[in-house]
Design a protein around this motif. Structure first.
Motif, mmCIF file in Angstrom:
data_model
loop_
_atom_site.group_PDB
_atom_site.id
_atom_site.type_symbol
_atom_site.label_atom_id
_atom_site.label_comp_id
_atom_site.label_asym_id
_atom_site.label_seq_id
_atom_site.Cartn_x
_atom_site.Cartn_y
_atom_site.Cartn_z
ATOM 1 N N SER B 107 -4.422 30.719 15.249
ATOM 2 C CA SER B 107 -3.170 30.719 15.944
ATOM 3 C C SER B 107 -2.432 29.521 16.229
ATOM 4 O O SER B 107 -1.752 29.174 16.359
ATOM 5 N N ASN B 177 4.474 33.128 11.032
ATOM 6 C CA ASN B 177 6.365 33.677 10.830
ATOM 7 C C ASN B 177 6.850 34.372 11.979
ATOM 8 O O ASN B 177 7.510 34.259 13.060
ATOM 9 N N TYR B 178 5.337 34.913 12.983
ATOM 10 C CA TYR B 178 6.024 35.452 14.280
ATOM 11 C C TYR B 178 5.620 33.777 15.315
ATOM 12 O O TYR B 178 7.129 34.827 15.963
ATOM 13 N N ASN B 181 9.701 33.363 15.092
ATOM 14 C CA ASN B 181 10.866 34.113 15.429
ATOM 15 C C ASN B 181 10.980 34.440 16.976
ATOM 16 O O ASN B 181 11.703 35.424 17.688
ATOM 17 N N SER B 209 1.988 37.802 21.731
ATOM 18 C CA SER B 209 1.883 37.759 20.761
ATOM 19 C C SER B 209 1.336 39.272 20.504
ATOM 20 O O SER B 209 0.361 39.263 19.359
ATOM 21 N N ILE B 212 1.203 40.636 16.676
ATOM 22 C CA ILE B 212 0.397 40.171 15.350
ATOM 23 C C ILE B 212 -1.209 39.881 15.401
ATOM 24 O O ILE B 212 -1.767 39.344 15.052
#
Lengths: 299, 294
Positions: B107, B177-178, B181, B209, B212
């Motif tokens: 992350s 990706n997360y 967005n 998050s 995810i």
């Protein structure tokens, strides 16, 4: 792109600290990844040019001899052929079965969620567990076929039969993974615009036409993806082989990774084993590149 | 026909009645086919669970039926042996460490890739994603040498590090990706308030998050929990064995004591089945979306 905040000149952060920040955030991950993933793969390439038993430092440079040995070894080609068989068998079973079931399960049927749950269940089990369960079930003395006469044999020792063992392994791989592919297809089906079916119905299309003219063409990317997973998982097959047959009888269920284990690792032939690893790497790459190119034409 | 949404199963009866009788026949057929497949999945599992309650003689004549007498001692012996619990604890420790490390380092890297612009970021991201192509088999012999030379042979941390390295590529792709967005206003607001990047990552991005993180955790937990090849090569002390190694050893020792092997297999697959049933939706979507997006 949020240029205002993604740039190094974000409010409150002086530019010169960006490098330090990047280093701080990236380093732990990149370090672990480089040392324990990239470096070993690069070393495999290096070791493959040496004859080495793993002690001291590789000194006996042999050039391409390890690769020549691998590619001249009938056991390697036996394993390679078995991998090909697994790919073809899985392609011909998992993809159509999962596709068919997903079309059915996407209709409004009772217990749809329960069915999906059941079908997915084997996928979360370890390959080892699935393999052992089926080694028990296929055991000629104690399993579900004990006492059953199959194909004219007195007792059905399926896994001891070189003609049947690999197919048995392939069937278990199907049993374990079709639920995963089913979910892929269910997700793909949800992307299809329903007005297409309504339009087709107005034009008088039957269920079969709707399947072949709308569902399958529009699912092509998902079918390609599902096939891709089949190829990759078949090439990597190992755990299940160890649980069911340990590669036997007489190598009839040996795969390339099993060959690496049996002829490289177990005998500590680091150079030779690394050469097998490199060959597996390039075969995986070649298969996935070819497959992507072929399926790209339709997807 | 309305969209096949599984959450609307309840009105299916009404929907099925409308077009008339023929559809009902089709629906019965469909359910029959699905039930057959469900049986194909469940019978081997149930037979294994029941097999653990049988005597060997009973197993031989009656592989699929209920036990003629329920033998509890097969399961009892395993549950009372320390080995079984040590094995599960070892697997849990390895999986837990692998999951935590992977989430943390992946992350952070993904945060840098998605929120900071720096020279070479595209190249470095490509370098990380490249890992998706590496088969474990290719790296396994050099890993053995490396772990040995680092003095980490026969230790859990020596197993965790390669596991983390193997899981990073997928995790970085998913996290990046997360993060891309997340709404841009968040960033503006945080930086106007004078929040630093690290605090921003730790106190705002990570807490937002959850989904995810759950996905990455599930993918890596299942992968670590089920892993066999790597620990087989790296671990040699039975006290450190994870359950797949213990299971294979037990099977080798027991030969054809299938009633005991059935009980052992059942007890080792039980934790994963419990996790799966408890978090079914997350597990299914986590494992499939993880595969698709990478």
């Amino acid at each position: 792109m949020k240029t205002a905040v993604t740039g190094p000149l974000s409010p409150g952060i002086p530019q010169r600290s960006t490098l330090a920040l990047v280093t701080l955030f990236l380093c732990p991950g990149l370090l672990i990844y480089t040392v324990f993933m990239v470096w070993p793969v690069a070393q495999a390439a290096m070791f493959s040019f040496f004859d080495w038993n793993g002690f001291g430092w590789p000194a006996d440079f042999t050039g391409l001899r390890n690769f020549v040995s691998v590619l001249n070894d009938p056991l390697f080609w036996k394993a390679f052929g078995n991998n090909l068989y697994l790919i073809v068998f899985m392609m011909a079973t998992v993809v159509p079965v999962a596709l068919g079931l997903s079309v059915v399960i996407a209709r409004r049927i009772p217990f749809a969620i329960t069915f999906r749950l059941i079908f997915f269940l084997p996928y979360v089990l370890a390959d080892l567990t699935a393999g052992l369960i089926w080694r028990y079930l296929l055991d000629g003395d104690y399993g579900m076929l004990s006492g059953v006469s199959l194909f004219g044999l007195d007792e059905a020792y399926v896994l001891a039969n070189p003609q049947l063992a690999l197919t048995a392994v392939a069937v278990v791989m199907v049993w374990k993974s079709f639920g995963f592919h089913l979910i892929l297809f269910v997700a793909g089906l949800q992307q299809i615009d329903h007005s297409l079916y309504e339009a087709a119905e107005i034009d008088g299309a039957g269920p079969f036409q709707k399947l072949t003219r709308i569902t399958i063409p529009l699912l092509a990317p998902t079918i390609a993806l599902s096939g891709f997973f089949v190829v990759i998982s078949s090439i990597q097959a190992f755990d299940m082989i160890m649980a069911m047959t340990t590669g036997g009888p007489s190598r009839s269920t040996s795969t390339m990774v099993h060959y690496l284990y049996a002829d490289g690792i177990a005998s500590m032939r680091i150079g030779f084993g690394s050469a097998i690893g490199v060959v597996i790497f390039f075969i995986t790459l070649a298969f996935s590149a070819t497959y992507r190119k072929l399926s790209g034409r339709y997807a | 026909m309305p969209k096949g949404n599984p959450s609307t199963v309840r009105d299916s009866a009404a929907a099925g009645r409308a077009p008339g009788r023929r559809v009902d026949v089709g629906r019965v057929l469909v359910c029959a086919v699905l039930s057959v497949f469900a049986l194909v999945v469940l019978v081997p599992l149930v037979a294994t669970v029941l097999g653990g309650f049988k005597t060997l003689g009973d197993l031989r004549v009656n592989p699929l039926g209920l036990p003629s007498t329920w033998v509890w001692s097969n399961y009892g012996d395993i549950l009372l042996s320390a080995d079984y619990w040590v094995m599960l604890r070892n697997s849990l420790v390895v999986a837990f460490l692998a999951v935590v490390f992977t989430i943390l380092v992946a992350s952070m890297a993904a945060f840098a890739f998605s929120q900071l612009r720096f020279f070479g970021s595209k190249f470095l991201l490509g370098y990380v994603v490249m890992g998706l192509m590496f088969p474990t088999a290719t790296a396994i012999l050099p890993l053995f040498i490396l772990i040995r030379d680092l003095g980490l042979m026969d230790s859990h941390i020596g197993l965790v590090l390669p596991k983390v390295a193997g899981g990073i590529s997928v995790a970085v792709v998913l996290f990046a990706n997360y993060f891309r967005n997340l709404p841009g206003e968040l960033f503006d607001a945080a930086f106007v308030d004078g929040c630093g990047y690290f605090r921003f990552y730790w106190e705002i991005v990570l807490p937002l998050s959850g989904p995810i993180i759950a996905t990455v955790a599930i993918i890596n937990f299942v992968a670590s929990w089920n892993t066999y090849f790597l620990p087989m090569v790296l671990l040699s002390t039975p006290e450190l064995f994870t359950w797949p190694l213990g299971l294979m050893d037990y099977t080798d020792e027991r030969g054809s004591d299938w009633q005991m092997i059935c009980a052992f297999v059942t007890l080792t697959m039980l934790p994963m089945i419990v996790v799966f049933l408890a978090a079914q939706r997350h597990v299914i979507s986590g494992l499939t979306s993880g595969a698709v997006k990478s």
